[in-house]
Design a protein around this motif. Sequence first.
Motif, PDB file in Angstrom:
ATOM      1  N   GLY A   8       0.791  -1.213   0.000  1.00 29.09           N
ATOM      2  CA  GLY A   8       0.000   0.000   0.000  1.00 29.09           C
ATOM      3  C   GLY A   8       0.822   1.262   0.000  1.00 29.09           C
ATOM      4  N   LYS A   9       0.145   2.351   0.409  1.00 32.04           N
ATOM      5  CA  LYS A   9       0.751   3.681   0.412  1.00 32.04           C
ATOM      6  C   LYS A   9       0.335   4.423   1.671  1.00 32.04           C
ATOM      7  CE  LYS A   9       0.263   3.970  -4.590  1.00 32.04           C
ATOM      8  NZ  LYS A   9       1.485   4.149  -5.270  1.00 32.04           N
ATOM      9  N   ILE A 121      -3.895   5.773   4.899  1.00 31.31           N
ATOM     10  CA  ILE A 121      -3.242   4.520   4.531  1.00 31.31           C
ATOM     11  C   ILE A 121      -4.144   3.827   3.513  1.00 31.31           C
ATOM     12  CG2 ILE A 121      -2.388   2.280   5.321  1.00 31.31           C
ATOM     13  CD1 ILE A 121      -0.830   4.588   6.587  1.00 31.31           C
ATOM     14  N   THR A 122      -3.602   3.495   2.365  1.00 25.40           N
ATOM     15  CA  THR A 122      -4.348   2.768   1.337  1.00 25.40           C
ATOM     16  C   THR A 122      -3.639   1.449   1.096  1.00 25.40           C
ATOM     17  OG1 THR A 122      -4.904   4.866   0.290  1.00 25.40           O
ATOM     18  CG2 THR A 122      -5.288   2.886  -1.004  1.00 25.40           C
ATOM     19  N   LEU A 123      -4.383   0.354   1.237  1.00 27.10           N
ATOM     20  CA  LEU A 123      -3.816  -0.978   1.020  1.00 27.10           C
ATOM     21  C   LEU A 123      -4.431  -1.606  -0.211  1.00 27.10           C
ATOM     22  CD1 LEU A 123      -3.870  -2.364   4.663  1.00 27.10           C
ATOM     23  CD2 LEU A 123      -1.944  -1.362   3.432  1.00 27.10           C
ATOM     24  N   GLN A 124      -3.623  -2.394  -0.919  1.00 26.22           N
ATOM     25  CA  GLN A 124      -4.144  -3.159  -2.051  1.00 26.22           C
ATOM     26  C   GLN A 124      -4.922  -4.341  -1.514  1.00 26.22           C
ATOM     27  OE1 GLN A 124      -0.623  -4.301  -4.153  1.00 26.22           O
ATOM     28  NE2 GLN A 124      -0.386  -2.330  -5.137  1.00 26.22           N
ATOM     29  N   LYS A 125      -5.948  -4.723  -2.237  1.00 28.21           N
ATOM     30  CA  LYS A 125      -6.672  -5.936  -1.887  1.00 28.21           C
ATOM     31  C   LYS A 125      -5.789  -7.128  -2.190  1.00 28.21           C
ATOM     32  CE  LYS A 125     -11.063  -3.803  -2.977  1.00 28.21           C
ATOM     33  NZ  LYS A 125     -12.240  -3.789  -3.828  1.00 28.21           N
ATOM     34  N   GLN A 130      -4.650  -3.372  -7.722  1.00 23.98           N
ATOM     35  CA  GLN A 130      -5.389  -2.120  -7.640  1.00 23.98           C
ATOM     36  C   GLN A 130      -5.541  -1.719  -6.175  1.00 23.98           C
ATOM     37  OE1 GLN A 130      -6.195  -0.435 -10.412  1.00 23.98           O
ATOM     38  NE2 GLN A 130      -5.074  -2.060 -11.412  1.00 23.98           N
ATOM     39  N   PRO A 131      -5.523  -0.414  -5.897  1.00 26.41           N
ATOM     40  CA  PRO A 131      -5.716   0.018  -4.510  1.00 26.41           C
ATOM     41  C   PRO A 131      -7.061  -0.450  -3.979  1.00 26.41           C
ATOM     42  CG  PRO A 131      -5.002   1.844  -5.889  1.00 26.41           C
ATOM     43  CD  PRO A 131      -5.292   0.683  -6.807  1.00 26.41           C
ATOM     44  N   GLY A 132      -7.061  -0.807  -2.710  1.00 28.35           N
ATOM     45  CA  GLY A 132      -8.303  -1.204  -2.054  1.00 28.35           C
ATOM     46  C   GLY A 132      -8.900  -0.023  -1.328  1.00 28.35           C
ATOM     47  N   ASP A 133      -9.687  -0.328  -0.340  1.00 29.46           N
ATOM     48  CA  ASP A 133     -10.321   0.722   0.441  1.00 29.46           C
ATOM     49  C   ASP A 133      -9.279   1.434   1.286  1.00 29.46           C
ATOM     50  OD1 ASP A 133     -12.785  -0.033  -0.536  1.00 29.46           O
ATOM     51  OD2 ASP A 133     -13.126  -1.459   1.093  1.00 29.46           O
ATOM     52  N   GLN A 134      -9.610   2.665   1.640  1.00 28.14           N
ATOM     53  CA  GLN A 134      -8.773   3.397   2.573  1.00 28.14           C
ATOM     54  C   GLN A 134      -8.993   2.765   3.944  1.00 28.14           C
ATOM     55  OE1 GLN A 134      -7.418   6.907   2.253  1.00 28.14           O
ATOM     56  NE2 GLN A 134      -7.577   6.997   0.075  1.00 28.14           N
ATOM     57  N   HIS A 135      -7.944   2.578   4.678  1.00 32.38           N
ATOM     58  CA  HIS A 135      -8.049   1.955   5.988  1.00 32.38           C
ATOM     59  C   HIS A 135      -7.592   2.937   7.059  1.00 32.38           C
ATOM     60  CE1 HIS A 135      -8.825  -2.150   4.595  1.00 32.38           C
ATOM     61  NE2 HIS A 135      -8.089  -1.790   3.564  1.00 32.38           N
ATOM     62  N   ALA A 136      -8.394   3.105   8.071  1.00 26.12           N
ATOM     63  CA  ALA A 136      -7.950   3.862   9.233  1.00 26.12           C
ATOM     64  C   ALA A 136      -6.972   2.989   9.997  1.00 26.12           C
ATOM     65  CB  ALA A 136      -9.143   4.233  10.099  1.00 26.12           C
ATOM     66  N   PRO A 137      -6.048   3.570  10.727  1.00 30.82           N
ATOM     67  CA  PRO A 137      -5.032   2.794  11.424  1.00 30.82           C
ATOM     68  C   PRO A 137      -5.536   1.848  12.509  1.00 30.82           C
ATOM     69  CG  PRO A 137      -4.313   5.041  11.169  1.00 30.82           C
ATOM     70  CD  PRO A 137      -5.756   4.983  10.738  1.00 30.82           C
ATOM     71  N   SER A 138      -6.797   1.836  12.831  1.00 26.45           N
ATOM     72  CA  SER A 138      -7.271   0.916  13.862  1.00 26.45           C
ATOM     73  C   SER A 138      -7.817  -0.344  13.214  1.00 26.45           C
ATOM     74  CB  SER A 138      -8.375   1.577  14.692  1.00 26.45           C
ATOM     75  OG  SER A 138      -9.469   1.886  13.884  1.00 26.45           O
ATOM     76  N   ARG A 139      -7.061  -1.388  13.212  1.00 24.84           N
ATOM     77  CA  ARG A 139      -7.490  -2.651  12.622  1.00 24.84           C
ATOM     78  C   ARG A 139      -7.850  -3.612  13.696  1.00 24.84           C
ATOM     79  NH1 ARG A 139      -6.379  -5.460   8.818  1.00 24.84           N
ATOM     80  NH2 ARG A 139      -5.790  -5.009   6.798  1.00 24.84           N
TER      81      ARG A 139
END
Length: 139
Positions: A8-9, A121-125, A130-139
């Motif tokens: 991701g990025k 934070i954007t993670l690939q699926k 392709q970029p996935g959903d934007q993820h907040a840092p709380s996983r």
Amino acid sequence: MSQLVPKGKAFNRTRQLLLANELALADSHWSRLRGLLGTSPDDFGNGRGLWIVPCKGVHTLAMRFAIDVVYLDRDGTVVHIEPDLKPWRFAPMRLQAASVLELPSKTVTITGTVIGDKIDITLQKDGDNQPGDQHAPSR
């Protein structure tokens, strides 16, 4: 990053600057424990990063290079920064942190990242380039 695969990025939305375009994710017990251990300075250059989730503090024991450490709360807001953390050091614990970004040394200074900035934070699926959903840092 020899043992970590970029997924991701990390983008500083406040400053409109990319912090890492090759961001690896450490979200399992083993990957968080291992972190950047075994990574050479050449493998962790500009544009690289490691997002550790969940995390409230890090160390650089057995590392061979300094890093910038950016603590994020669950909304992606920077709550603490340890710039240029040298090898064989412990960074402080920050109870309000939900995750930590480890970045090449000087990234924070170059980008002007400060406490209060919003980081996306954007993670690939998995299995997808392709970029996935934007993820907040709380996983």
